[in-house]
Design a protein around this motif. Structure first.
Motif, PDB file in Angstrom:
ATOM      1  N   ALA A  10       3.684   6.620  -4.904  1.00  0.00           N
ATOM      2  CA  ALA A  10       3.802   7.291  -3.613  1.00  0.00           C
ATOM      3  C   ALA A  10       4.159   8.737  -3.841  1.00  0.00           C
ATOM      4  CB  ALA A  10       4.856   6.615  -2.740  1.00  0.00           C
ATOM      5  N   SER A  11       3.753   9.571  -2.881  1.00  0.00           N
ATOM      6  CA  SER A  11       3.978  11.000  -3.048  1.00  0.00           C
ATOM      7  C   SER A  11       5.379  11.376  -2.677  1.00  0.00           C
ATOM      8  CB  SER A  11       2.991  11.758  -2.163  1.00  0.00           C
ATOM      9  OG  SER A  11       3.171  11.394  -0.830  1.00  0.00           O
ATOM     10  N   GLY A  12       6.034  12.233  -3.477  1.00  0.00           N
ATOM     11  CA  GLY A  12       7.355  12.763  -3.166  1.00  0.00           C
ATOM     12  C   GLY A  12       8.448  11.754  -3.331  1.00  0.00           C
ATOM     13  N   THR A  13       9.697  12.221  -3.246  1.00  0.00           N
ATOM     14  CA  THR A  13      10.859  11.354  -3.136  1.00  0.00           C
ATOM     15  C   THR A  13      11.740  11.886  -2.049  1.00  0.00           C
ATOM     16  OG1 THR A  13      12.158  12.589  -4.723  1.00  0.00           O
ATOM     17  CG2 THR A  13      10.843  10.782  -5.596  1.00  0.00           C
ATOM     18  N   GLY A  14      12.586  11.001  -1.547  1.00  0.00           N
ATOM     19  CA  GLY A  14      13.462  11.425  -0.465  1.00  0.00           C
ATOM     20  C   GLY A  14      14.450  12.456  -0.904  1.00  0.00           C
ATOM     21  N   GLY A  15      14.916  12.401  -2.154  1.00  0.00           N
ATOM     22  CA  GLY A  15      15.976  13.301  -2.550  1.00  0.00           C
ATOM     23  C   GLY A  15      15.506  14.395  -3.464  1.00  0.00           C
ATOM     24  N   GLY A  16      14.580  14.108  -4.409  1.00  0.00           N
ATOM     25  CA  GLY A  16      14.267  15.097  -5.409  1.00  0.00           C
ATOM     26  C   GLY A  16      12.887  15.665  -5.350  1.00  0.00           C
ATOM     27  N   ALA A 137       2.379 -12.171  -0.628  1.00  0.00           N
ATOM     28  CA  ALA A 137       1.958 -12.115   0.768  1.00  0.00           C
ATOM     29  C   ALA A 137       3.042 -11.523   1.655  1.00  0.00           C
ATOM     30  CB  ALA A 137       1.580 -13.514   1.255  1.00  0.00           C
ATOM     31  N   LYS A 138       4.292 -11.941   1.442  1.00  0.00           N
ATOM     32  CA  LYS A 138       5.401 -11.420   2.247  1.00  0.00           C
ATOM     33  C   LYS A 138       5.640  -9.949   1.938  1.00  0.00           C
ATOM     34  CE  LYS A 138       7.697 -15.902   2.672  1.00  0.00           C
ATOM     35  NZ  LYS A 138       8.888 -16.712   2.340  1.00  0.00           N
ATOM     36  N   ARG A 139       5.508  -9.565   0.669  1.00  0.00           N
ATOM     37  CA  ARG A 139       5.693  -8.158   0.291  1.00  0.00           C
ATOM     38  C   ARG A 139       4.665  -7.274   0.992  1.00  0.00           C
ATOM     39  NH1 ARG A 139       5.567  -8.783  -4.817  1.00  0.00           N
ATOM     40  NH2 ARG A 139       3.448  -8.152  -5.354  1.00  0.00           N
ATOM     41  N   ASP A 140       3.413  -7.705   1.014  1.00  0.00           N
ATOM     42  CA  ASP A 140       2.364  -6.925   1.673  1.00  0.00           C
ATOM     43  C   ASP A 140       2.669  -6.758   3.160  1.00  0.00           C
ATOM     44  OD1 ASP A 140       1.012  -6.629  -0.689  1.00  0.00           O
ATOM     45  OD2 ASP A 140      -0.526  -8.141  -0.257  1.00  0.00           O
ATOM     46  N   SER A 141       3.206  -7.812   3.783  1.00  0.00           N
ATOM     47  CA  SER A 141       3.544  -7.737   5.204  1.00  0.00           C
ATOM     48  C   SER A 141       4.681  -6.749   5.441  1.00  0.00           C
ATOM     49  CB  SER A 141       3.940  -9.137   5.709  1.00  0.00           C
ATOM     50  OG  SER A 141       4.338  -9.089   7.054  1.00  0.00           O
ATOM     51  N   ILE A 142       5.692  -6.780   4.569  1.00  0.00           N
ATOM     52  CA  ILE A 142       6.812  -5.844   4.702  1.00  0.00           C
ATOM     53  C   ILE A 142       6.332  -4.409   4.543  1.00  0.00           C
ATOM     54  CG2 ILE A 142       8.931  -5.033   3.581  1.00  0.00           C
ATOM     55  CD1 ILE A 142       9.550  -7.980   2.946  1.00  0.00           C
ATOM     56  N   LEU A 143       5.509  -4.166   3.548  1.00  0.00           N
ATOM     57  CA  LEU A 143       5.021  -2.805   3.309  1.00  0.00           C
ATOM     58  C   LEU A 143       4.201  -2.306   4.493  1.00  0.00           C
ATOM     59  CD1 LEU A 143       3.991  -3.018  -0.471  1.00  0.00           C
ATOM     60  CD2 LEU A 143       6.086  -2.078   0.520  1.00  0.00           C
ATOM     61  N   SER A 144       3.393  -3.179   5.082  1.00  0.00           N
ATOM     62  CA  SER A 144       2.594  -2.767   6.244  1.00  0.00           C
ATOM     63  C   SER A 144       3.479  -2.404   7.431  1.00  0.00           C
ATOM     64  CB  SER A 144       1.629  -3.897   6.642  1.00  0.00           C
ATOM     65  OG  SER A 144       0.683  -4.140   5.622  1.00  0.00           O
ATOM     66  N   SER A 145       4.658  -3.024   7.487  1.00  0.00           N
ATOM     67  CA  SER A 145       5.562  -2.791   8.612  1.00  0.00           C
ATOM     68  C   SER A 145       6.389  -1.523   8.466  1.00  0.00           C
ATOM     69  CB  SER A 145       6.514  -3.988   8.768  1.00  0.00           C
ATOM     70  OG  SER A 145       5.809  -5.163   9.067  1.00  0.00           O
ATOM     71  N   ILE A 147       6.061   1.087   5.750  1.00  0.00           N
ATOM     72  CA  ILE A 147       5.491   2.244   5.055  1.00  0.00           C
ATOM     73  C   ILE A 147       4.469   2.943   5.946  1.00  0.00           C
ATOM     74  CG2 ILE A 147       4.294   3.030   2.977  1.00  0.00           C
ATOM     75  CD1 ILE A 147       7.031   1.777   2.429  1.00  0.00           C
ATOM     76  N   ALA A 148       4.423   4.264   5.879  1.00  0.00           N
ATOM     77  CA  ALA A 148       3.425   5.031   6.627  1.00  0.00           C
ATOM     78  C   ALA A 148       2.023   4.568   6.217  1.00  0.00           C
ATOM     79  CB  ALA A 148       3.596   6.523   6.360  1.00  0.00           C
ATOM     80  N   PRO A 149       1.120   4.370   7.175  1.00  0.00           N
ATOM     81  CA  PRO A 149      -0.216   3.848   6.861  1.00  0.00           C
ATOM     82  C   PRO A 149      -0.923   4.584   5.727  1.00  0.00           C
ATOM     83  CG  PRO A 149       0.098   3.921   9.228  1.00  0.00           C
ATOM     84  CD  PRO A 149       1.304   4.581   8.620  1.00  0.00           C
ATOM     85  N   SER A 150      -0.743   5.887   5.645  1.00  0.00           N
ATOM     86  CA  SER A 150      -1.419   6.656   4.596  1.00  0.00           C
ATOM     87  C   SER A 150      -0.895   6.353   3.205  1.00  0.00           C
ATOM     88  CB  SER A 150      -1.275   8.158   4.882  1.00  0.00           C
ATOM     89  OG  SER A 150       0.102   8.531   4.902  1.00  0.00           O
ATOM     90  N   ASN A 151       0.278   5.730   3.117  1.00  0.00           N
ATOM     91  CA  ASN A 151       0.893   5.465   1.812  1.00  0.00           C
ATOM     92  C   ASN A 151       0.959   3.986   1.451  1.00  0.00           C
ATOM     93  OD1 ASN A 151       1.321   8.193   1.726  1.00  0.00           O
ATOM     94  ND2 ASN A 151       3.501   8.081   1.257  1.00  0.00           N
ATOM     95  N   VAL A 152       0.541   3.112   2.353  1.00  0.00           N
ATOM     96  CA  VAL A 152       0.673   1.681   2.099  1.00  0.00           C
ATOM     97  C   VAL A 152      -0.063   1.253   0.830  1.00  0.00           C
ATOM     98  CG1 VAL A 152       0.034  -0.612   2.941  1.00  0.00           C
ATOM     99  CG2 VAL A 152       1.104   1.013   4.485  1.00  0.00           C
ATOM    100  N   ASP A 153      -1.299   1.681   0.673  1.00  0.00           N
ATOM    101  CA  ASP A 153      -2.087   1.257  -0.490  1.00  0.00           C
ATOM    102  C   ASP A 153      -1.439   1.692  -1.799  1.00  0.00           C
ATOM    103  OD1 ASP A 153      -3.937   0.012   1.114  1.00  0.00           O
ATOM    104  OD2 ASP A 153      -5.362   1.700   1.102  1.00  0.00           O
ATOM    105  N   ARG A 154      -0.861   2.890  -1.820  1.00  0.00           N
ATOM    106  CA  ARG A 154      -0.208   3.381  -3.040  1.00  0.00           C
ATOM    107  C   ARG A 154       1.041   2.557  -3.362  1.00  0.00           C
ATOM    108  NH1 ARG A 154      -0.327  10.005  -2.492  1.00  0.00           N
ATOM    109  NH2 ARG A 154      -2.604  10.242  -2.510  1.00  0.00           N
ATOM    110  N   PHE A 155       1.852   2.308  -2.350  1.00  0.00           N
ATOM    111  CA  PHE A 155       3.036   1.481  -2.562  1.00  0.00           C
ATOM    112  C   PHE A 155       2.635   0.089  -3.040  1.00  0.00           C
ATOM    113  CE2 PHE A 155       5.562   4.641  -0.427  1.00  0.00           C
ATOM    114  CZ  PHE A 155       6.873   4.359  -0.756  1.00  0.00           C
ATOM    115  N   ARG A 156       1.621  -0.479  -2.402  1.00  0.00           N
ATOM    116  CA  ARG A 156       1.200  -1.841  -2.726  1.00  0.00           C
ATOM    117  C   ARG A 156       0.719  -1.924  -4.174  1.00  0.00           C
ATOM    118  NH1 ARG A 156      -2.339  -3.735   1.828  1.00  0.00           N
ATOM    119  NH2 ARG A 156      -0.298  -3.991   2.799  1.00  0.00           N
TER     120      ARG A 156
END
Length: 283
Positions: A10-16, A137-145, A147-156
């Motif tokens: 995923a692009s960027g980090t919250g802190g750094g 399956a549960k992880r994919d559902s959590i990420l869809s809920s 994560i921003a749509p533009s970043n879901v595939d990268r996180f997944r």
């Protein structure tokens, strides 16, 4: 189990601002996931006199609070009441109403303000640190809920690599991520507090100070449930009328001095995990 070590998903980090998401991978087992907190400094045992003193102070404190909260005085002006609420904000829950929506099992519909961003980050920390993340399956559902749509595939893609057979083995699970027969797998994150370090209307950066549990509960477990302390930083963006995660990172601590509470048996831990449900965190 919480996200921790850096990956390229995923692009960027919250802190750094490093442009990566982080997934915590233990080096030698569940006991190391939260930094090997066992064996740290312990509080000295209190003698009976000091215990009586502490009890006396607590009783006086409760009495003082009850006296201060009695109704009927009516002397506080609106400005005084507001000032009192502001003063209590660092140590007490604040806010006017909790969220009422749901996105699957995850609360949604947060306010488009700093308070709403903090509530979202706290709930997302719980979801991303849950045992459900170990099931594809549960992880994919959590990420869809969350994560921003533009970043879901990268996180997944990143997390599919991170949750590998060797990783599952390190935390005591079978190579396919299932729990061995006779055991209960535990992975829980409990937010202690939140802090917004940036807020600009459509974007926010929120730090969530957390306590966590991870391990395998059951008689004879070689990966017993251990606890740890860590801070999660999330960069959030207002997308489709709700806050969504853009980046996620984690660091250890702040950790308090270990207490002198006796470690519970495997049976007690299993009963607690199965008997006590989690919370929705909202301010």
């Amino acid at each position: 189990m919480s996200l921790g070590d850096e990956h390229d998903g995923a692009s960027g980090t919250g802190g750094g601002g490093t442009g990566q998401t982080r997934t915590r991978l233990p080096d030698s087992g569940a006991g190391d996931v939260y930094g090997g907190v066992y064996g740290g400094a312990r509080r000295p045992a209190r003698n009976s006199r000091s215990l009586i003193t502490v009890v006396g102070v607590v009783v006086l404190l409760i009495a003082a609070i009850a006296f201060a909260n009695r109704s009927g005085g009516g002397d506080d002006s609106p400005s005084d009441a507001s000032a009192n609420r502001d003063a209590a904000a660092p140590t007490a829950a604040t806010g006017v109403k909790p969220v009422t929506g749901k996105n699957g099992t995850i609360p949604s519909g947060y306010a488009r303000d700093e308070q709403g961003a903090q509530s979202a980050a706290a709930n997302y920390a719980v979801a991303l640190g849950s045992a459900e993340m170990f099931d594809k399956a549960k992880r994919d559902s959590i990420l869809s809920s969350v994560i921003a749509p533009s970043n879901v595939d990268r996180f997944r893609a990143t997390l599919d690599k991170a949750y590998s057979a060797s990783f599952f083995k390190n935390v005591g699970l079978n190579e396919d991520g299932s729990t061995p027969t006779g055991f209960t797998f535990v992975s829980r994150t409990a937010p202690i507090g939140t802090k917004a370090t940036l807020f600009s209307g459509n974007k926010a950066t929120v730090e969530v100070w957390c306590a966590g549990l991870v391990g395998l509960a059951g008689e004879g477990s070689t990966k017993p449930v251990t606890n740890g302390w860590f801070t999660i930083t999330m960069e959030l963006e207002w997308v489709d009328n709700d806050w969504k995660v853009i980046t996620h990172s984690q660091k250890d601590g702040p950790a308090p001095v270990g207490g002198d509470t006796r470690a519970s048996s495997a049976e007690e831990i299993t009963g607690a995990v199965n008997g006590y449900g989690g919370f929705t965190y909202a301010r």
